[in-house]
Design a protein around this motif. Sequence first.
Motif: not given
Length: 200
Positions: A126-143
């Motif tokens: 499930g690691a790739h799913h977790v990575i995407s769930q964290i990365s997506g919001p961070l991109v939204d914030l501008g990271f």
Amino acid sequence: MRALVLNCTLKPSPEPSNTQALADEVIAALRGHGVDVEVVRLADHHIPPGIKTDMGEGDEWPRIHRILSGCRILIFATPTWMGQPSSIAKKALERMDAMMTETRDDGTPVAYSKVAGVVVTGNEDGAHHVISQISGPLVDLGFTIPGQSWTYWNMGPGPGPSYTETDHKHDWSARTGRTMAANLVAAATALEAHPLPTPG
């Protein structure tokens, strides 16, 4: 250059954290690149749920937010529970929602030209799913999320021992963590020299 690692384990100190054990591999690599790294174990702090930077009396998130605002590199380190990031990781992302409207003096969003990565542990997949769930919001914030700015460890299908209970594939996770650190530093260095433009 400064980095902040948010350890989103459910275990408060001084309980051993498998997530911290893997994050330490990345931290060592970052320090090898001259990065000043600070770790905050969120379970040790009173962080009420919400979407504001400051939720009032007793809220310890504002201090963490100040550390975050002063760093170039952010790393979310989270265990996997039922294929999801920990509830603490999700709560941290919800609190970071306030950064959507926070800007520097020139109008640039506060997360612009900062980079972020993810560390995940769990004895099932499930690691790739977790990575995407964290990365997506961070991109939204501008990271900015550089290529291969993550590392993870799991045992594969089904339950099994935790990270610190076996040496299984530690070499792969550590090697991937060193690549992660190098890519985060390279991207942060490039953005320091050439920041993202102010929107509009």
